[in-house]
Scaffold this active site. Structure first.
Site, PDB file in Angstrom:
ATOM      1  N   HIS A   1       0.799  -1.236   0.000  1.00  0.00           N
ATOM      2  CA  HIS A   1       0.000   0.000   0.000  1.00  0.00           C
ATOM      3  C   HIS A   1       0.825   1.276   0.000  1.00  0.00           C
ATOM      4  O   HIS A   1       0.257   2.368   0.000  1.00  0.00           O
ATOM      5  CB  HIS A   1      -0.961   0.022   1.196  1.00  0.00           C
TER       6      HIS A   1
HETATM    7  C1  UD1 Z   1      -2.532   5.433   5.700  1.00  0.00           C
HETATM    8  C2  UD1 Z   1      -1.283   6.052   6.301  1.00  0.00           C
HETATM    9  C3  UD1 Z   1      -0.116   5.102   6.178  1.00  0.00           C
HETATM   10  C4  UD1 Z   1      -0.457   3.756   6.758  1.00  0.00           C
HETATM   11  C5  UD1 Z   1      -1.737   3.226   6.160  1.00  0.00           C
HETATM   12  C6  UD1 Z   1      -2.109   1.975   6.886  1.00  0.00           C
HETATM   13  C7  UD1 Z   1      -1.162   8.480   6.094  1.00  0.00           C
HETATM   14  C8  UD1 Z   1      -0.481   9.610   5.384  1.00  0.00           C
HETATM   15  N1  UD1 Z   1      -0.914   7.276   5.609  1.00  0.00           N
HETATM   16  O1  UD1 Z   1      -2.278   5.268   4.323  1.00  0.00           O
HETATM   17  O2  UD1 Z   1       0.995   5.621   6.885  1.00  0.00           O
HETATM   18  O3  UD1 Z   1       0.594   2.878   6.514  1.00  0.00           O
HETATM   19  O4  UD1 Z   1      -2.784   4.192   6.324  1.00  0.00           O
HETATM   20  O5  UD1 Z   1      -3.097   1.237   6.287  1.00  0.00           O
HETATM   21  O6  UD1 Z   1      -1.847   8.721   7.047  1.00  0.00           O
HETATM   22  N2  UD1 Z   1      -9.634   4.048   1.504  1.00  0.00           N
HETATM   23  C9  UD1 Z   1     -10.755   3.268   1.429  1.00  0.00           C
HETATM   24  N3  UD1 Z   1     -11.329   2.855   2.612  1.00  0.00           N
HETATM   25  C10 UD1 Z   1     -10.849   3.187   3.825  1.00  0.00           C
HETATM   26  C11 UD1 Z   1      -9.711   3.989   3.886  1.00  0.00           C
HETATM   27  C12 UD1 Z   1      -9.092   4.423   2.712  1.00  0.00           C
HETATM   28  O7  UD1 Z   1     -11.231   2.939   0.352  1.00  0.00           O
HETATM   29  O8  UD1 Z   1     -11.416   2.759   4.850  1.00  0.00           O
HETATM   30  C13 UD1 Z   1      -8.973   4.466   0.238  1.00  0.00           C
HETATM   31  C14 UD1 Z   1      -9.388   5.848  -0.248  1.00  0.00           C
HETATM   32  O9  UD1 Z   1      -9.429   5.815  -1.622  1.00  0.00           O
HETATM   33  C15 UD1 Z   1      -8.216   6.707   0.185  1.00  0.00           C
HETATM   34  C16 UD1 Z   1      -7.023   5.749   0.085  1.00  0.00           C
HETATM   35  O10 UD1 Z   1      -7.568   4.479   0.444  1.00  0.00           O
HETATM   36  O11 UD1 Z   1      -8.055   7.839  -0.609  1.00  0.00           O
HETATM   37  C17 UD1 Z   1      -5.872   6.102   0.996  1.00  0.00           C
HETATM   38  O12 UD1 Z   1      -6.309   6.234   2.355  1.00  0.00           O
HETATM   39  P1  UD1 Z   1      -5.486   7.179   3.370  1.00  0.00           P
HETATM   40  O13 UD1 Z   1      -5.984   7.004   4.735  1.00  0.00           O
HETATM   41  O14 UD1 Z   1      -5.412   8.553   2.840  1.00  0.00           O
HETATM   42  O15 UD1 Z   1      -4.002   6.640   3.259  1.00  0.00           O
HETATM   43  P2  UD1 Z   1      -3.482   5.142   3.312  1.00  0.00           P
HETATM   44  O16 UD1 Z   1      -2.844   4.835   2.012  1.00  0.00           O
HETATM   45  O17 UD1 Z   1      -4.558   4.257   3.808  1.00  0.00           O
HETATM   46  N1  UDP Z   2      -3.502  -6.107   9.123  1.00  0.00           N
HETATM   47  C1  UDP Z   2      -4.693  -6.829   9.196  1.00  0.00           C
HETATM   48  N2  UDP Z   2      -5.273  -7.280   8.033  1.00  0.00           N
HETATM   49  C2  UDP Z   2      -4.710  -7.065   6.812  1.00  0.00           C
HETATM   50  C3  UDP Z   2      -3.490  -6.333   6.747  1.00  0.00           C
HETATM   51  C4  UDP Z   2      -2.930  -5.840   7.924  1.00  0.00           C
HETATM   52  O1  UDP Z   2      -5.199  -7.080  10.280  1.00  0.00           O
HETATM   53  O2  UDP Z   2      -5.288  -7.500   5.817  1.00  0.00           O
HETATM   54  C5  UDP Z   2      -2.931  -5.556  10.381  1.00  0.00           C
HETATM   55  C6  UDP Z   2      -1.535  -6.030  10.713  1.00  0.00           C
HETATM   56  O3  UDP Z   2      -1.509  -6.311  12.082  1.00  0.00           O
HETATM   57  C7  UDP Z   2      -0.690  -4.803  10.426  1.00  0.00           C
HETATM   58  C8  UDP Z   2      -1.646  -3.672  10.748  1.00  0.00           C
HETATM   59  O4  UDP Z   2      -2.909  -4.163  10.273  1.00  0.00           O
HETATM   60  O5  UDP Z   2       0.460  -4.712  11.222  1.00  0.00           O
HETATM   61  C9  UDP Z   2      -1.321  -2.328  10.115  1.00  0.00           C
HETATM   62  O6  UDP Z   2      -1.162  -2.538   8.784  1.00  0.00           O
HETATM   63  P1  UDP Z   2      -0.835  -1.535   7.623  1.00  0.00           P
HETATM   64  O7  UDP Z   2       0.099  -2.291   6.756  1.00  0.00           O
HETATM   65  O8  UDP Z   2      -2.109  -1.063   7.052  1.00  0.00           O
HETATM   66  O9  UDP Z   2      -0.148  -0.237   8.262  1.00  0.00           O
HETATM   67  P2  UDP Z   2       1.377   0.203   8.493  1.00  0.00           P
HETATM   68  O10 UDP Z   2       1.886  -0.609   9.623  1.00  0.00           O
HETATM   69  O11 UDP Z   2       2.139   0.016   7.225  1.00  0.00           O
HETATM   70  O12 UDP Z   2       1.269   1.636   8.815  1.00  0.00           O
END
Ligand code: UD1
Ligand code: UDP
Length: 373
Positions: free
Chosen positions: A203
């Site tokens: 991601h």
């Molecule tokens: C965010 C964090 C990242 C973390 C990740 C964990 C920031 C800058 N980034 O990235 O550090 O590693 O979460 O998972 O805060 N979306 C959905 N459903 C949801 C949430 C998001 O569809 O419930 C989609 C939307 O299109 C959104 C995109 O995912 O624009 C990105 O979501 P966002 O929270 O902005 O950043 P992440 O890539 O999830």
């Molecule tokens: N995780 C989960 N289901 C998934 C992927 C991740 O439960 O399908 C959990 C896992 O424990 C991971 C945490 O969510 O450490 C956070 O994951 P993510 O990679 O989204 O965030 P990051 O640690 O990169 O910020």
């Protein structure tokens, strides 16, 4: 005296759960705010069901947006929430936009801040998380660090020693609390996995936000799937792009929705290898002794390499690295970083509790001196 915890994105939930539980055992009054940064049931609700997290007292419902609009939406909503009744202490987790937004609000309205997972540095300024970490750390009164090198990072940035507390890793508290629930067999059966397999999560913007990079990754993952089936609980970010580029066209790439924590960790526990760009997954595989190939040029979690099973890889080296793991098999024993022992939550709670007591002490002494007679 109220402690308010700010959560919002998936990685916040397993970090906050042990801290909330330990503070509750000490009788500290606390509230839980969910910013709504993540909102799909599988990115949020399922963690509340599985991790014994209390329901959020407030959900700010900010949703998705650009960095500025998402960060600003959290700031506006939190400022409003805190203005009438400022908390005694706000606790933030990790490095997501909700974390830095809360830190900025607290600094401007004079509410002290505690940062859980402070001092991590990838030294990659292009990562949005690196900006969030540095700003949050600069504004924190209590910096709870998971690993010794974070102390040096904070010290070099001018954070005074007495603010820094090496407490271990609350993400690992959660893992150890639920370890008995991680059963690879039923989870593998549910996904039709009969032999060796890998789990992959992707991601990071650097991997999935451009066609060029995502295409390289898809090709590398297809070569890996020639070696063993790969189960991919795909994060919503980059999902459309990866699928349009044919990611799921290989018969042994199994793309599924994001998984709940217990099912995900069960599958990781039974995997031959994990391919990831996640922060938390690097740590979890370190403790479970599962070989982890991290598709990033750097990591803010070097203990997962020095003490763990993690290696940084590029897309072009990934298939060969996976082939080596397939030859070697999983390690029979492995070290675990110091203090990743399941007690980080209680250590944080003890420090927060005594900090609250110290803070209230001068007021009651002054009050006593004012009492007539
Ligand atoms: C965010 C964090 C990242 C973390 C990740 C964990 C920031 C800058 N980034 O990235 O550090 O590693 O979460 O998972 O805060 N979306 C959905 N459903 C949801 C949430 C998001 O569809 O419930 C989609 C939307 O299109 C959104 C995109 O995912 O624009 C990105 O979501 P966002 O929270 O902005 O950043 P992440 O890539 O999830
Ligand atoms: N995780 C989960 N289901 C998934 C992927 C991740 O439960 O399908 C959990 C896992 O424990 C991971 C945490 O969510 O450490 C956070 O994951 P993510 O990679 O989204 O965030 P990051 O640690 O990169 O910020």
């Amino acid at each position: 005296m109220t402690v308010v915890h700010i959560t919002g994105a998936r990685p916040n939930f397993p970090k906050a759960a042990p801290v909330l539980a330990a503070l509750a055992r000490l009788g500290v009054e606390q509230r839980l705010v969910h910013t709504g940064q993540h909102y799909d049931d599988r990115m949020s609700e399922i963690f509340f069901q599985e991790l014994d997290l209390p329901r959020p007292d407030v959900n700010l419902g900010v949703g998705s947006g650009s960095h500025a609009s998402q960060t600003a939406a959290v700031m506006v909503a939190l400022e409003k929430l805190f203005t009438g009744e400022p908390p005694e202490l706000v606790v933030v987790y990790g490095d997501v936009n909700s974390t830095v937004a809360a830190a900025l609000v607290c600094a401007k309205i004079g509410v002290p801040l505690a940062h859980v997972e402070a001092g991590l540095r990838s030294f990659d300024p292009t990562m949005p998380e690196e900006v969030n970490r540095k700003v949050t750390d600069a504004l924190s009164e209590l910096a709870f660090v998971t690993s010794p090198e974070a102390i040096g990072h904070l010290a070099r940035e001018g954070v005074p020693d007495d603010r820094i507390h090496l407490v271990g890793n609350p993400m690992i508290d959660t893992l150890l609390t639920h370890l008995d629930r991680f059963e690879p067999g039923p989870a593998q059966e549910a996904h039709g996995l009969t032999g060796r397999y890998a789990v992959a999560t992707l991601h990071r913007p650097g991997n999935v936000d451009s066609d060029a990079q995502a295409r390289t990754l898809v090709q590398a993952m297809h070569k890996c799937a020639d070696l063993m089936p790969i189960l991919v609980p795909l994060h919503p970010r980059g999902r459309t792009r990866l699928l349009e580029l044919g990611f799921a066209d290989h018969p042994d790439i199994r793309v599924v929705d994001p998984l709940g924590y217990v099912e995900f960790m069960s599958l990781v526990r039974g995997a031959e290898a994990v391919l990831t760009d996640s922060g938390g997954v690097q740590e979890e595989t370190t403790v479970l002794g599962v070989p982890c190939l991290t598709l990033r040029p750097s990591t803010e979690r070097p203990a997962t390499i020095t003490h763990g099973t993690n290696r940084l890889v590029r897309a072009d080296t990934l298939p060969a690295e996976l082939a080596q793991i397939a030859d070697r098999g999983r390690p029979s024993s492995w070290p675990v970083p110091p203090l990743w022992d399941g007690q980080a939550g209680p250590r944080i709670a003890a420090i927060v509790s005594s900090w609250l007591t110290d803070r209230s002490a001068p007021a009651s002494v002054a009050g006593a001196a004012d009492t007539p007679g």
